[in-house]
Motif scaffolding. Structure first.
Motif, PDB file in Angstrom:
ATOM      1  N   LYS A   7      -2.895  12.712  -7.851  1.00  5.29           N
ATOM      2  CA  LYS A   7      -3.327  12.246  -6.532  1.00  5.29           C
ATOM      3  C   LYS A   7      -2.696  10.898  -6.197  1.00  5.29           C
ATOM      4  O   LYS A   7      -2.281  10.661  -5.061  1.00  5.29           O
ATOM      5  CB  LYS A   7      -4.846  12.134  -6.473  1.00  5.29           C
ATOM      6  CG  LYS A   7      -5.553  13.457  -6.428  1.00  5.29           C
ATOM      7  CD  LYS A   7      -7.048  13.280  -6.312  1.00  5.29           C
ATOM      8  CE  LYS A   7      -7.751  14.607  -6.288  1.00  5.29           C
ATOM      9  NZ  LYS A   7      -9.203  14.460  -6.149  1.00  5.29           N
ATOM     10  N   ILE A  10       0.855  11.420  -5.105  1.00  3.08           N
ATOM     11  CA  ILE A  10       0.934  11.954  -3.740  1.00  3.08           C
ATOM     12  C   ILE A  10       0.680  10.842  -2.723  1.00  3.08           C
ATOM     13  O   ILE A  10       1.394  10.710  -1.721  1.00  3.08           O
ATOM     14  CB  ILE A  10      -0.065  13.115  -3.563  1.00  3.08           C
ATOM     15  CG1 ILE A  10       0.361  14.300  -4.427  1.00  3.08           C
ATOM     16  CG2 ILE A  10      -0.178  13.524  -2.102  1.00  3.08           C
ATOM     17  CD1 ILE A  10      -0.671  15.414  -4.497  1.00  3.08           C
ATOM     18  N   ILE A  11      -0.311  10.020  -2.983  1.00  2.00           N
ATOM     19  CA  ILE A  11      -0.633   8.913  -2.077  1.00  2.00           C
ATOM     20  C   ILE A  11       0.529   7.933  -1.993  1.00  2.00           C
ATOM     21  O   ILE A  11       0.890   7.457  -0.917  1.00  2.00           O
ATOM     22  CB  ILE A  11      -1.930   8.213  -2.528  1.00  2.00           C
ATOM     23  CG1 ILE A  11      -3.125   9.149  -2.322  1.00  2.00           C
ATOM     24  CG2 ILE A  11      -2.143   6.906  -1.773  1.00  2.00           C
ATOM     25  CD1 ILE A  11      -4.416   8.644  -2.916  1.00  2.00           C
ATOM     26  N   ALA A  13       3.676   8.606  -2.490  1.00  2.32           N
ATOM     27  CA  ALA A  13       4.770   9.250  -1.758  1.00  2.32           C
ATOM     28  C   ALA A  13       4.525   9.173  -0.254  1.00  2.32           C
ATOM     29  O   ALA A  13       5.429   8.865   0.526  1.00  2.32           O
ATOM     30  CB  ALA A  13       4.916  10.704  -2.195  1.00  2.32           C
ATOM     31  N   TYR A  14       3.285   9.430   0.179  1.00  3.13           N
ATOM     32  CA  TYR A  14       2.949   9.324   1.604  1.00  3.13           C
ATOM     33  C   TYR A  14       3.123   7.889   2.102  1.00  3.13           C
ATOM     34  O   TYR A  14       3.600   7.646   3.194  1.00  3.13           O
ATOM     35  CB  TYR A  14       1.517   9.779   1.857  1.00  3.13           C
ATOM     36  CG  TYR A  14       1.352  11.275   1.931  1.00  3.13           C
ATOM     37  CD1 TYR A  14       2.199  12.069   2.693  1.00  3.13           C
ATOM     38  CD2 TYR A  14       0.325  11.895   1.252  1.00  3.13           C
ATOM     39  CE1 TYR A  14       2.042  13.438   2.764  1.00  3.13           C
ATOM     40  CE2 TYR A  14       0.154  13.263   1.302  1.00  3.13           C
ATOM     41  CZ  TYR A  14       1.013  14.033   2.067  1.00  3.13           C
ATOM     42  OH  TYR A  14       0.843  15.385   2.129  1.00  3.13           O
ATOM     43  N   ARG A  15       2.712   6.926   1.292  1.00  9.93           N
ATOM     44  CA  ARG A  15       2.850   5.518   1.675  1.00  9.93           C
ATOM     45  C   ARG A  15       4.321   5.154   1.870  1.00  9.93           C
ATOM     46  O   ARG A  15       4.694   4.476   2.831  1.00  9.93           O
ATOM     47  CB  ARG A  15       2.222   4.629   0.605  1.00  9.93           C
ATOM     48  CG  ARG A  15       2.062   3.189   1.037  1.00  9.93           C
ATOM     49  CD  ARG A  15       1.402   2.323  -0.023  1.00  9.93           C
ATOM     50  NE  ARG A  15       0.136   2.857  -0.469  1.00  9.93           N
ATOM     51  CZ  ARG A  15      -0.166   3.126  -1.744  1.00  9.93           C
ATOM     52  NH1 ARG A  15       0.712   2.902  -2.696  1.00  9.93           N
ATOM     53  NH2 ARG A  15      -1.346   3.607  -2.073  1.00  9.93           N
ATOM     54  N   ASN A  16       5.180   5.637   0.977  1.00  7.00           N
ATOM     55  CA  ASN A  16       6.617   5.369   1.092  1.00  7.00           C
ATOM     56  C   ASN A  16       7.195   6.025   2.339  1.00  7.00           C
ATOM     57  O   ASN A  16       8.018   5.432   3.045  1.00  7.00           O
ATOM     58  CB  ASN A  16       7.354   5.851  -0.152  1.00  7.00           C
ATOM     59  CG  ASN A  16       7.050   4.980  -1.365  1.00  7.00           C
ATOM     60  OD1 ASN A  16       6.660   3.825  -1.211  1.00  7.00           O
ATOM     61  ND2 ASN A  16       7.199   5.538  -2.546  1.00  7.00           N
ATOM     62  N   LYS A  17       6.778   7.274   2.631  1.00 13.56           N
ATOM     63  CA  LYS A  17       7.255   7.957   3.832  1.00 13.56           C
ATOM     64  C   LYS A  17       6.827   7.206   5.088  1.00 13.56           C
ATOM     65  O   LYS A  17       7.611   7.058   6.029  1.00 13.56           O
ATOM     66  CB  LYS A  17       6.722   9.386   3.871  1.00 13.56           C
ATOM     67  CG  LYS A  17       7.399  10.328   2.921  1.00 13.56           C
ATOM     68  CD  LYS A  17       6.818  11.726   3.047  1.00 13.56           C
ATOM     69  CE  LYS A  17       7.410  12.668   2.021  1.00 13.56           C
ATOM     70  NZ  LYS A  17       6.823  14.020   2.110  1.00 13.56           N
ATOM     71  N   LEU A  18       5.588   6.750   5.114  1.00 16.45           N
ATOM     72  CA  LEU A  18       5.110   5.994   6.271  1.00 16.45           C
ATOM     73  C   LEU A  18       5.890   4.700   6.456  1.00 16.45           C
ATOM     74  O   LEU A  18       6.222   4.313   7.579  1.00 16.45           O
ATOM     75  CB  LEU A  18       3.618   5.679   6.126  1.00 16.45           C
ATOM     76  CG  LEU A  18       2.652   6.808   6.454  1.00 16.45           C
ATOM     77  CD1 LEU A  18       1.230   6.390   6.154  1.00 16.45           C
ATOM     78  CD2 LEU A  18       2.784   7.221   7.905  1.00 16.45           C
ATOM     79  N   LYS A  19       6.182   4.024   5.361  1.00 16.73           N
ATOM     80  CA  LYS A  19       6.945   2.782   5.436  1.00 16.73           C
ATOM     81  C   LYS A  19       8.339   3.041   5.997  1.00 16.73           C
ATOM     82  O   LYS A  19       8.830   2.312   6.855  1.00 16.73           O
ATOM     83  CB  LYS A  19       7.038   2.139   4.052  1.00 16.73           C
ATOM     84  CG  LYS A  19       7.602   0.727   4.078  1.00 16.73           C
ATOM     85  CD  LYS A  19       7.794   0.165   2.682  1.00 16.73           C
ATOM     86  CE  LYS A  19       6.504   0.066   1.925  1.00 16.73           C
ATOM     87  NZ  LYS A  19       6.669  -0.562   0.602  1.00 16.73           N
TER      88      LYS A  19
END
Length: 91
Positions: A7, A10-11, A13-19
């Motif tokens: 988890k 995954i979090i 990875a999402y944080r990096n995508k948002l950045k």
């Protein structure tokens, strides 16, 4: 240092995508002007927007209803207290 769980990975990875998305998208300037500040008698007053006025109105209406309900409950408790002391009601 403990390993990341699935988890947490995954979090991250999402944080990096948002950045990355945040850096690549151009910022759109706000079309609404910031609230104006007017000085009257040395105090600073903010002009409220229409949404703030309606929110304040709803808050005040709910606040008045809550105060009336609380006062009614307290009055009922006082009446019941004195009624039981004077033996008007027996529980």
């Amino acid at each position: 240092m403990p390993k990341k769980t699935k988890k947490e990975k995954i979090i991250a990875a999402y944080r990096n995508k948002l950045k990355i998305l945040h850096l690549t998208q151009p910022t759109i300037p706000d079309k609404t002007p910031p609230p104006s500040v007017s000085e009257q008698s040395g105090d600073t007053h903010f002009i409220l927007s229409e949404q703030d006025k309606t929110t304040t109105g709803f808050f005040m209406a709910d606040f008045k209803k809550s105060i009336l309900l609380i006062l009614g409950i307290i009055a009922l408790e006082i009446i019941l207290y004195f009624a039981t002391i004077n033996n008007y009601l027996k529980f």
